[in-house]
Design an enzyme around this catalytic site. Structure first.
Site, PDB file in Angstrom:
ATOM      1  N   GLN A 196     -35.832 -40.676  -4.827  1.00  0.00           N
ATOM      2  CA  GLN A 196     -36.097 -40.277  -4.007  1.00  0.00           C
ATOM      3  C   GLN A 196     -36.874 -38.429  -4.299  1.00  0.00           C
ATOM      4  OE1 GLN A 196     -39.395 -40.831  -1.064  1.00  0.00           O
ATOM      5  NE2 GLN A 196     -39.860 -39.160  -0.409  1.00  0.00           N
TER       6      GLN A 196
ATOM      7  N   HIS B 230     -36.849 -41.954  12.839  1.00  0.00           N
ATOM      8  CA  HIS B 230     -35.477 -42.208  13.521  1.00  0.00           C
ATOM      9  C   HIS B 230     -35.191 -40.732  13.236  1.00  0.00           C
ATOM     10  CE1 HIS B 230     -34.333 -42.084   9.949  1.00  0.00           C
ATOM     11  NE2 HIS B 230     -35.602 -43.070   9.197  1.00  0.00           N
TER      12      HIS B 230
ATOM     13  N   MET C 295     -29.534 -44.414   8.676  1.00  0.00           N
ATOM     14  CA  MET C 295     -30.406 -44.554   9.535  1.00  0.00           C
ATOM     15  C   MET C 295     -31.746 -45.244   8.778  1.00  0.00           C
ATOM     16  SD  MET C 295     -30.481 -44.218  12.930  1.00  0.00           S
ATOM     17  CE  MET C 295     -29.336 -43.545  14.229  1.00  0.00           C
ATOM     18  N   SER C 296     -32.820 -45.931   9.276  1.00  0.00           N
ATOM     19  CA  SER C 296     -33.462 -46.499   8.906  1.00  0.00           C
ATOM     20  C   SER C 296     -34.233 -47.365   9.402  1.00  0.00           C
ATOM     21  CB  SER C 296     -33.196 -47.570   7.133  1.00  0.00           C
ATOM     22  OG  SER C 296     -34.866 -47.770   7.006  1.00  0.00           O
TER      23      SER C 296
ATOM     24  N   HIS D 277     -34.614 -38.333  10.907  1.00  0.00           N
ATOM     25  CA  HIS D 277     -36.321 -37.636  10.571  1.00  0.00           C
ATOM     26  C   HIS D 277     -36.110 -36.317  11.328  1.00  0.00           C
ATOM     27  CE1 HIS D 277     -38.714 -41.796   9.643  1.00  0.00           C
ATOM     28  NE2 HIS D 277     -38.039 -41.135   8.451  1.00  0.00           N
TER      29      HIS D 277
ATOM     30  N   GLY E 286     -33.173 -36.466   3.080  1.00  0.00           N
ATOM     31  CA  GLY E 286     -32.444 -36.559   3.801  1.00  0.00           C
ATOM     32  C   GLY E 286     -32.062 -36.816   2.165  1.00  0.00           C
ATOM     33  N   GLN E 287     -30.164 -37.128   2.695  1.00  0.00           N
ATOM     34  CA  GLN E 287     -29.290 -37.360   1.152  1.00  0.00           C
ATOM     35  C   GLN E 287     -29.564 -39.501   1.243  1.00  0.00           C
ATOM     36  OE1 GLN E 287     -27.607 -35.598  -0.868  1.00  0.00           O
ATOM     37  NE2 GLN E 287     -26.582 -37.295  -2.393  1.00  0.00           N
ATOM     38  N   LYS E 288     -30.175 -40.137   2.090  1.00  0.00           N
ATOM     39  CA  LYS E 288     -30.381 -40.613   1.472  1.00  0.00           C
ATOM     40  C   LYS E 288     -31.923 -41.234   0.810  1.00  0.00           C
ATOM     41  CE  LYS E 288     -32.027 -43.288   5.110  1.00  0.00           C
ATOM     42  NZ  LYS E 288     -33.623 -44.697   4.193  1.00  0.00           N
ATOM     43  N   ASP E 289     -32.065 -40.042   0.445  1.00  0.00           N
ATOM     44  CA  ASP E 289     -33.594 -40.355  -0.350  1.00  0.00           C
ATOM     45  C   ASP E 289     -32.715 -39.745  -1.385  1.00  0.00           C
ATOM     46  OD1 ASP E 289     -35.711 -41.834   1.411  1.00  0.00           O
ATOM     47  OD2 ASP E 289     -35.199 -39.817   2.689  1.00  0.00           O
TER      48      ASP E 289
END
Length: 290
Positions: free
Chosen positions: A156, A35, A187-188, A38, A150-153
């Site tokens: 991780q 997406h 976004m995912s 990425h 990404g900051q979403k991760d």
């Protein structure tokens, strides 16, 4: 673009990196398809490195995605097609059973504040150690110069940072801002599984983080107060179950009673049958990574 499935082939390929330039590495775990988030990582990696390596890894573990979904052959083929068009040099697609064969016995065990923050809120102790071990294997197999996330991760990223720091692995870690839909939803590929009503409900997660941001900017620095604000904001929505809220250090995941610059605010919720993660970070320079 070269597609590599076997570990030995990836190791042999990585031995030639030094003569070709710096290597940017993008680990993609448990995503069903590529997406825009990425794509932003790919653009950043290509800007900073001569070689770009992407790893597509599906795990049987539940961290940033629902464990009851699987990466189908179709979604893998579609991701490879998109990566081919994105000028990626190598795509590493190891199977989980290759990383962890029957005789495997050497695991990375994460303890301390990371273990306290993630177990049992995000996973079991064994699952955390397996996930950390897999990430450590990828870093040692690919041998990148910079790993991009990404900051979403952010969760991780904290795990990778701890592995790099404690095992003295010569890799830099770089985070880029979360790519969001027009309604603020991070976004995912898994958000595509949400019903229209669930997608609408999921926007509350980012909204409540922004509400925390506004409160902090108005002088509210008490973590329990912000936690109550989040619970109150989400309470009553039939589609959302808040599973975990972390207000703490972005590298160690150590919880903080007082919010200071450099604090991560991360939440995990079940929206319908799917897990959704989101976070924002108050940077040390006073800006926000949203």
């Amino acid at each position: 673009m070269r597609i590599i499935e076997e570990i030995d082939e990836m190791i042999e390929t990585a031995r030639g990196w030094l003569t070709r330039g710096s290597v940017g590495f993008i680990p993609i775990t448990n995503e069903l398809s590529m997406h825009a988030g990425h794509q932003a990582l790919l653009v950043t990696a290509r800007e900073h490195c001569e070689i770009t390596v992407v790893c597509l890894l599906r795990t049987p573990l539940s961290f940033d995605a629902s464990s009851d979904t699987t990466m189908s052959t179709h979604s893998l083929e579609e991701s490879l097609r998109l990566l081919t068009a994105s000028d990626v040099d190598v795509v590493f697609t190891p199977r989980w059973e290759i990383l962890f064969p029957a005789a495997y016995a050497t695991y990375i065990r994460l303890g301390g504040s990371i273990q306290e923050a993630l177990v049992p809120a995000h996973c079991t102790d064994n699952a955390l150690n397996e996930f950390a071990t897999a990430l450590g294997q990828l870093l040692l197999i690919v041998r990148p110069d910079i790993a991009f996330l990404g900051q979403k991760d952010a969760i991780q990223a904290a795990i990778i940072h701890k592995i790099i720091h404690d095992l003295h692995i010569d890799v830099s870690l770089r985070l880029i801002p979360t790519v969001r839909e027009h309604n603020g939803l991070a976004m995912s590929s898994h958000t595509l599984l949400l019903s229209p009503q669930e997608r609408e409900a999921a926007t509350l997660l980012h909204n409540c983080l922004l509400l925390c941001k506004n409160s902090i900017e108005q002088g509210v620095d008490d973590a329990p107060t912000l936690t109550q604000l989040v619970h109150t904001y989400i309470a009553g929505n039939e589609h959302i179950t808040l599973l975990h809220l972390l207000i703490g250090d972005p590298e160690t995941l150590q919880a903080r009673d007082k919010v200071i610059p450099g604090t991560l605010l991360a939440l995990k919720a079940r929206v319908g049958k799917n897990l959704v993660n989101d976070n924002i970070q108050w940077m040390r320079d006073g800006s926000w990574r949203l």
